[in-house]
Structures are given as structure tokens and as C-alpha cells.
Design an enzyme around this catalytic site. Structure first.
Site, PDB file in Angstrom:
ATOM      1  N   TYR A  24       1.037  -1.103  -0.328  1.00 15.42           N
ATOM      2  CA  TYR A  24       0.215   0.160   0.097  1.00 15.42           C
ATOM      3  C   TYR A  24       0.956   1.127  -0.280  1.00 15.42           C
ATOM      4  O   TYR A  24       0.499   1.665   1.050  1.00 15.42           O
ATOM      5  CB  TYR A  24      -0.534   0.186   1.472  1.00 15.42           C
ATOM      6  CG  TYR A  24      -2.626   0.819   0.372  1.00 15.42           C
ATOM      7  CD1 TYR A  24      -2.815   0.484   0.019  1.00 15.42           C
ATOM      8  CD2 TYR A  24      -2.795   2.215   1.572  1.00 15.42           C
ATOM      9  CE1 TYR A  24      -4.076   1.039   0.171  1.00 15.42           C
ATOM     10  CE2 TYR A  24      -3.615   2.693   1.178  1.00 15.42           C
ATOM     11  CZ  TYR A  24      -4.816   2.521   1.082  1.00 15.42           C
ATOM     12  OH  TYR A  24      -5.751   2.892   0.088  1.00 15.42           O
ATOM     13  N   HIS A 107       5.881  -4.338 -12.419  1.00 20.07           N
ATOM     14  CA  HIS A 107       7.400  -4.300 -13.156  1.00 20.07           C
ATOM     15  C   HIS A 107       7.770  -5.767 -13.208  1.00 20.07           C
ATOM     16  O   HIS A 107       7.397  -6.077 -11.878  1.00 20.07           O
ATOM     17  CB  HIS A 107       8.485  -3.247 -12.051  1.00 20.07           C
ATOM     18  CG  HIS A 107       9.544  -3.261 -12.667  1.00 20.07           C
ATOM     19  ND1 HIS A 107       9.594  -3.101 -13.846  1.00 20.07           N
ATOM     20  CD2 HIS A 107      10.606  -3.365 -12.167  1.00 20.07           C
ATOM     21  CE1 HIS A 107      11.135  -2.394 -13.969  1.00 20.07           C
ATOM     22  NE2 HIS A 107      11.969  -2.889 -12.421  1.00 20.07           N
TER      23      HIS A 107
END
Length: 330
Positions: A24, A107
Site C-alpha cells: 500500500y 514491474h
């Protein structure tokens, strides 16, 4: 290269699914809130009772431990830092992966370099906003979005494209445009851009210019304005209009001086160095170096951070940003 937009994607593949966002930080917050506001069923997996846990709770999320989220979810979207992903995956996510689930990233680092090897029967996809998390959230709330990438490494269920495209739509990326690429291409170009241009190259160029003026006797404040502060004006012009129109918008003096002197700054040797940096990324040397740095608790990185903080340009910049009313943006 095909660009997909909102009308090309549907949310249907995720309507009855649960998406667990692991982490988060800036991206975790933005992506989870956007998908939630798009009507998708999102849970957030975090270390219990940490600062992020409380932040996610305050944002109205269904928050649980990483293990609970991994067990509950159909799609597990890992957004913790690259260097932590493999360890968290092995201990807290992998035990709950079953055939038909989807492992997702923003990613491709750990998949591309083999630090995470998913079991058979699991989709492996990537959905990556090409913008910082705050911009991902802000543009979504404004009714638009930022561009993004999608990749499919493993399509175990024969509908991985439907899943990852629905995620991109839910995050708001297809409002601006989405390009499909590969884990290899996303990972290697992203690392190269960071190292050679965006984070490494630009900052070194700014520092060299600033130091050249100061060493020649010019006021540090003037040096900062001319080599750093005004960079945003030029970057914004390039971002909005491209190189040709940037040149059209600056003075003839700036255009002539820039075009006739630039090759003396970025030389053939500079490009050769860029090629070597790219080879280090492609053959895994950079990855090995980075993971060795992690093993010594980032000692070299911490030292470099301290040195950066002590630079004269930092002291001058802080004063001028305050003067210009920019300190709230930091």
C-alpha cells in the site's frame, strides 16, 4: 505497436473475482482505490497493524494479512518493492497459489530475472501505469487516467488477456491508452531509463551544470535557477509538444545555442556508456549488484544518499523552493 483504449477493454473477466493488492505504497494505494471505485472486488494484503494497514483501513479497504489475501484472491497483484517480492512470495503467497489463479505485477523485475518462479497452471501478467501513484489516482478522480502497459508472461487459463486488460481498465489506464509489451522489454527499458536518463543521467547533468557556474564565480542561486529550476519548463514543453515544438517555443538564442553545443555535452563516449549500462541490465550484472547491496543492508546506497543530501545544490534548492512556494510539493 497497437494502442488499446477504454472501448477495447471490458471489466467482465473480473466481475466475479477477488483482486488482492499486496502493498500500500504510492502505487498500491492508487491502483487499489481506482479498481475499487471501478466496481471491482478488491482486498488489500499487508503486514498486520503497520502504518499501511491503518492507512488502507482509513481509505475504506477490506484489509487482511498477506497470507489471508493470497488465499482469498483470484488475482494477486504484488506491489511491494522489487527487492522484497521474492521473499514475501515464497513465504506468504506461493503456499496459496492454485491452478487458475493469476499472479500480477507492475514491474517485471522478479519474473524476468527468475527470482519468482510461479507454479504451473497460474497466469502471470503485468499491468503498469507509466506515472507515479499520486498522478494515477488524481487523473482517475478527474475522469481521465494515465497511459500504461500490459504484459502476459504465462496464459494458463486462456483468458489472461481478458484479466489483465480488465485490470488496466479498472485502474483507468485505458482512458489514456494502453500498450501491450513483454516482461523482458518492460523490465529492461524501465531500468535503463531510470539509470541512464531519468534518475541517473539528468541529475548528474544538473549537478555538473550547477557546479560549473558556481566554480566560475556565479551566485549559487542563479546557477540553481538556470540549471535546475527552469528544467521543468523545458521538460513540460517536450512532454506536451515534442522536441520540434519545444525548439519553436524557446528563443532563437536558446535554440541555436542548444543545437550547436549539445553534442559536446552528450558525446559518443556518453552513448557508449549508455550501451554498457544497457548490457549490464540485459546480462544480469546490475541485478546481481543490487541484490548484493541488499545483503549488506544497503550500506553503499545509504552512504550515497547522505552525500546527495549534503550537496550545495540541495541547500540552495531548498531555500529557493520555499521562496517560490513549492515546498508543499515535496
Amino acid at each position: 505497436m497497437k494502442v488499446f483504449y477504454d472501448s477495447d477493454f471490458k471489466l467482465d473477466a473480473l466481475k466475479e473475482k477477488t483482486i488482492a493488492v499486496i502493498g500500500y505504497g504510492s502505487q498500491g494505494r492508487a491502483q487499489s482505490l481506482n479498481m475499487k471505485d471501478s466496481g471491482l472486488n478488491v482486498v488489500v494484503g499487508l503486514r498486520k497493524n503497520g502504518a499501511s494497514w491503518n492507512n488502507a483501513k482509513a481509505d475504506g479497504h477490506n484489509v487482511m494479512t498477506i497470507e489471508e489475501a493470497a488465499e482469498k484472491a483470484d488475482i494477486i497483484h504484488i506491489l511491494i518493492p522489487d527487492e522484497l517480492q521474492a521473499e514475501v512470495y515464497e513465504s506468504q503467497i506461493k503456499p496459496y497459489l492454485k491452478e487458475g489463479k493469476t499472479l500480477s505485477f507492475s514491474h517485471g523485475f522478479n519474473i524476468h530475472y527468475g527470482f519468482i518462479v510461479p507454479p504451473k497452471g497460474v497466469n502471470v501478467v503485468l499491468v503498469a501505469p507509466k506515472s507515479p501513484g499520486k498522478m494515477v489516482r488524481r487523473t482517475y478522480e478527474e475522469g481521465f487516467g494515465v497511459p500504461g502497459l500490459i504484459c502476459i508472461e504465462i496464459d494458463a487459463t486462456n483468458n489472461a488477456f481478458d484479466i489483465v486488460s480488465a485490470m488496466a481498465k479498472g485502474i483507468g489506464l485505458s482512458r489514456a491508452g494502453v500498450i501491450q509489451t513483454t516482461f523482458k522489454e518492460e523490465t529492461e527499458t524501465d531500468l535503463f531509463g531510470e539509470q541512464a536518463v531519468l534518475c541517473g543521467g539528468v541529475t548528474e547533468l544538473i549537478k555538473a551544470g550547477f557546479e560549473t557556474l558556481v566554480e566560475a564565480g556565479y551566485a549559487p542561486e542563479m546557477a540553481y535557477f538556470e540549471t535546475c529550476h527552469e528544467l521543468k519548463l523545458i521538460v513540460d514543453l517536450i512532454y506536451q509538444k515534442g522536441f520540434k515544438n519545444m525548439w519553436n517555443d524557446v528563443s532563437n538564442t536558446a535554440e541555436y545555442g542548444g543545437l550547436t553545443r549539445r553534442s559536446r555535452i552528450v558525446t559518443a563516449d556518453s552513448k557508449a556508456a549508455m550501451k554498457e549500462i544497457l548490457r549490464e541490465i540485459q546480462d544480469g550484472r546490475f541485478t546481481k549488484e543490487f541484490l548484493l547491496e541488499k545483503q549488506v543492508s544497503y550500506a553503499h546506497l545509504k552512504s550515497m544518499r547522505r552525500l546527495e543530501g549534503d550537496l550545495q545544490i540541495e541547500e540552495v534548492g531548498a531555500k529557493l523552493r520555499k521562496m517560490c512556494g513549492l515546498e508543499k510539493e515535496e
